[in-house]
Structure formats: C-alpha cells, structure tokens
Scaffold this active site. Structure first.
Site, PDB file in Angstrom:
ATOM      1  N   ASN A   1      -7.183   8.947   5.742  1.00  0.00           N
ATOM      2  CA  ASN A   1      -6.274   9.203   4.617  1.00  0.00           C
ATOM      3  C   ASN A   1      -6.422   8.027   3.660  1.00  0.00           C
ATOM      4  O   ASN A   1      -5.909   6.940   3.926  1.00  0.00           O
ATOM      5  CB  ASN A   1      -4.833   9.313   5.146  1.00  0.00           C
TER       6      ASN A   1
ATOM      7  N   HIS B   1       3.274  14.002   5.160  1.00  0.00           N
ATOM      8  CA  HIS B   1       3.082  12.578   5.467  1.00  0.00           C
ATOM      9  C   HIS B   1       4.402  11.852   5.225  1.00  0.00           C
ATOM     10  O   HIS B   1       5.158  12.205   4.312  1.00  0.00           O
ATOM     11  CB  HIS B   1       1.969  12.003   4.586  1.00  0.00           C
TER      12      HIS B   1
ATOM     13  N   GLU C   1       2.871  10.407  13.651  1.00  0.00           N
ATOM     14  CA  GLU C   1       2.764   9.102  12.997  1.00  0.00           C
ATOM     15  C   GLU C   1       4.148   8.440  12.956  1.00  0.00           C
ATOM     16  O   GLU C   1       4.939   8.725  12.044  1.00  0.00           O
ATOM     17  CB  GLU C   1       2.263   9.270  11.570  1.00  0.00           C
TER      18      GLU C   1
ATOM     19  N   GLU D   1       5.115   9.219   3.808  1.00  0.00           N
ATOM     20  CA  GLU D   1       5.288   8.719   2.439  1.00  0.00           C
ATOM     21  C   GLU D   1       5.754   9.848   1.516  1.00  0.00           C
ATOM     22  O   GLU D   1       6.534   9.638   0.589  1.00  0.00           O
ATOM     23  CB  GLU D   1       3.982   8.072   1.951  1.00  0.00           C
TER      24      GLU D   1
ATOM     25  N   SER E   1      -1.512   2.419  12.134  1.00  0.00           N
ATOM     26  CA  SER E   1      -2.279   1.204  12.413  1.00  0.00           C
ATOM     27  C   SER E   1      -3.362   1.408  13.480  1.00  0.00           C
ATOM     28  O   SER E   1      -3.577   0.537  14.325  1.00  0.00           O
ATOM     29  CB  SER E   1      -1.340   0.053  12.775  1.00  0.00           C
TER      30      SER E   1
ATOM     31  N   GLY F   1       0.840   1.396   8.361  1.00  0.00           N
ATOM     32  CA  GLY F   1       0.528   0.311   7.437  1.00  0.00           C
ATOM     33  C   GLY F   1       1.203  -1.006   7.794  1.00  0.00           C
ATOM     34  O   GLY F   1       1.226  -1.933   6.987  1.00  0.00           O
TER      35      GLY F   1
ATOM     36  N   LYS G   1      -5.193   7.641   0.773  1.00  0.00           N
ATOM     37  CA  LYS G   1      -4.004   7.407  -0.074  1.00  0.00           C
ATOM     38  C   LYS G   1      -4.441   7.170  -1.528  1.00  0.00           C
ATOM     39  O   LYS G   1      -5.398   7.774  -1.982  1.00  0.00           O
ATOM     40  CB  LYS G   1      -3.168   6.246   0.466  1.00  0.00           C
TER      41      LYS G   1
HETATM   42  C1  PEP Z   1      -1.404   6.840   7.414  1.00  0.00           C
HETATM   43  O1  PEP Z   1      -1.130   6.575   6.269  1.00  0.00           O
HETATM   44  O2  PEP Z   1      -1.441   8.032   7.765  1.00  0.00           O
HETATM   45  C2  PEP Z   1      -1.657   5.746   8.340  1.00  0.00           C
HETATM   46  C3  PEP Z   1      -1.619   6.006   9.615  1.00  0.00           C
HETATM   47  O3  PEP Z   1      -1.888   4.500   7.798  1.00  0.00           O
HETATM   48  P1  PEP Z   1      -2.375   3.167   8.612  1.00  0.00           P
HETATM   49  O4  PEP Z   1      -3.528   3.589   9.491  1.00  0.00           O
HETATM   50  O5  PEP Z   1      -2.802   2.228   7.545  1.00  0.00           O
HETATM   51  O6  PEP Z   1      -1.214   2.711   9.394  1.00  0.00           O
END
Ligand code: PEP
Length: 248
Positions: free
Chosen positions: A9, A93, A165, A95, A210, A171, A11
């Site tokens: 992803n 997601h 997630e 976000e 992460s 992040g 972003k």
């Molecule tokens: C994501 O945005 O779906 C995500 C898991 O980000 P990160 O791997 O940077 O934590």
C-alpha cells in the site's frame, strides 16, 4: 487452501521517478506471478499496469467510490478501475475510517460495488490501542468483518481478501507479536467459516502493521496468517523483494 500474498500500500507516496526506479529494480528479479500486488496513488495506476508486462505484479487502488458513475466530483468509480484493468481495491483502511469518517455501512457498499465490477476487495479491519486495552479487540474486529461483508455472496469465481491491521501497529514500528496476530486471525477465520461454510477456509487473511523483512517469517509461520498488507516497507524495492521472497 488460502493463497499467500504480499500487498504493498503505497499510500500518498512514490512519484513517477521513484516508481520507475522501483519497477526497474524488480525487472531483474524472479517473481511468482499472482501473489504480489501494489496499490499506487490513483494517478499512477495506469502507468504501473503498463509496467506489468515486464514485472508480474497485480496493480490495484487504495480506495474507490461505491457509485458506478455520475455527479460525484472527485470520486473514482470501480467500473473505471475495471476498465483500465486494475485487479483489486483496498477498502476500509484505518486511515479511511479515521480521517475520512468511513463507516462499516459505506465500506460494505464499496465491497459490493467492487465485486460487481469483478475486482478483488481487500477488506481492512482492526482495533485501536484503546479498544485493545479495554479487551474489545475481538468484538470490534468481528463486527467490522460481519458488517463489511453484510449481504455479500461469494460464488465460485469470486475472490475476496481480509486484512487484519491493528491501528496501533500501522506506521508506528510496533508490530503485533505473531501470537497476538494469530489469535485475531483465528477468530476471523472462524467467522468466515460461519459466514461462508463452503469457502471460508480458503479466504486469505493478511496481517498489516509495521511488517518488515525482519519480522515477516515469524508472522507467516502462523497457520492463519496468509501474507502481509505492507505500507512503509513496500516503498523500497529491496524491502518489498525481501518480503516477496519470504512468501515465494
Ligand atoms: C498500512 O498502511 O496498511 C500499513 C500496514 O502500514 P505500515 O506497514 O507502514 O505499518
């Protein structure tokens, strides 16, 4: 059996120069076609799709409208994504849920619109730190799964992916331990088997939060973790390739 994937992803990252470099690097690598997916910004989807003649990635979107066409200024329809041969859409997601107030009901409507256009939805679910600390994780996550899939029928041709997630791990550099993640994945698996007795066992459940080359192996050893939805570590070709190799 559920298939394994690494889904990047990107972003609101990667300009044209950076994505050219990324794909240039991957041209030299051996990749199993089908298992490795990237979601760039909308404006780069077409360019990335053109590059898949040399690098066998599937390209998709990070969001879309639940509407087919019409007066929805600024929106992108799933039918237009299907028209340019995108493969999948990430929906719900955290976000989008937190920053753009997306409800389970809207996400459910998007899941149906995406499937109606023969694209694969990746339905994201996950609890906040506050919810985890008050022991609400399972309730929150299973409620998001149930509401996100409300009225969604899966035929033999249909494909759908769930991504767990935990919001506190996205992040932040804090990964859920493999055991913490597996506990939730196992709960999601049970719910999927209840909703879809014929195919719930085969729906892929990705972990996101992460994920890095140094923790992917332990995560995918868990029986119900079928790969990763990856933000930060999907931006660098070397890291993305290391994750793909772990799945290969
Ligand atoms: C994501 O945005 O779906 C995500 C898991 O980000 P990160 O791997 O940077 O934590």
């Amino acid at each position: 059996m559920a298939k394994s994937y690494i889904v990047g992803n990107w972003k609101m990252n990667q300009n044209r120069h950076e994505l050219n470099e990324f794909f240039g690097h991957l041209e030299k690598e051996e990749l199993n076609p089908g298992n490795f997916w990237i979601a760039p910004q909308f404006i780069h989807i077409q360019t990335c799709i053109e590059k898949t003649n040399k690098v066998p990635l599937k390209i998709g979107a990070q969001n879309c409208s639940d509407q087919t066409s019409g007066a929805f200024t600024g929106e992108i329809s799933p039918s237009s994504l299907a028209d340019i041969e995108a493969h999948f859409v990430i929906l719900g997601h955290s976000e989008r849920r937190a920053l753009f107030n997306e409800s389970n009901e809207l996400i459910n409507s998007k899941v149906k619109a995406v499937m109606g256009n023969k694209l694969v939805p990746i339905l994201c679910v996950g609890e906040t730190l506050e919810q985890r600390e008050s022991n609400e994780t399972m309730n929150v996550v299973l409620d998001q799964v149930t509401k996100g899939l409300q009225g969604v029928k899966l035929g033999a041709e249909d494909d759908i992916i769930i991504a767990y997630e935990p919001v506190w791990a996205i992040g932040t550099g804090k990964t859920a331990s493999p055991e913490q993640a597996e506990e939730v994945h196992a709960g999601i698996r049970e719910k999927l088997k209840e909703l879809y007795p014929e195919c719930g066992e085969n729906i892929s459940i990705l972990y996101g939060g992460s994920v890095k080359p140094n923790n992917i192996d332990d995560l995918i050893k868990q029986p119900n973790i079928n790969g990763g939805l990856v933000g930060g570590a999907s931006l660098k070709a070397e890291d993305f390739m290391a994750l793909c190799r772990a799945i290969n």
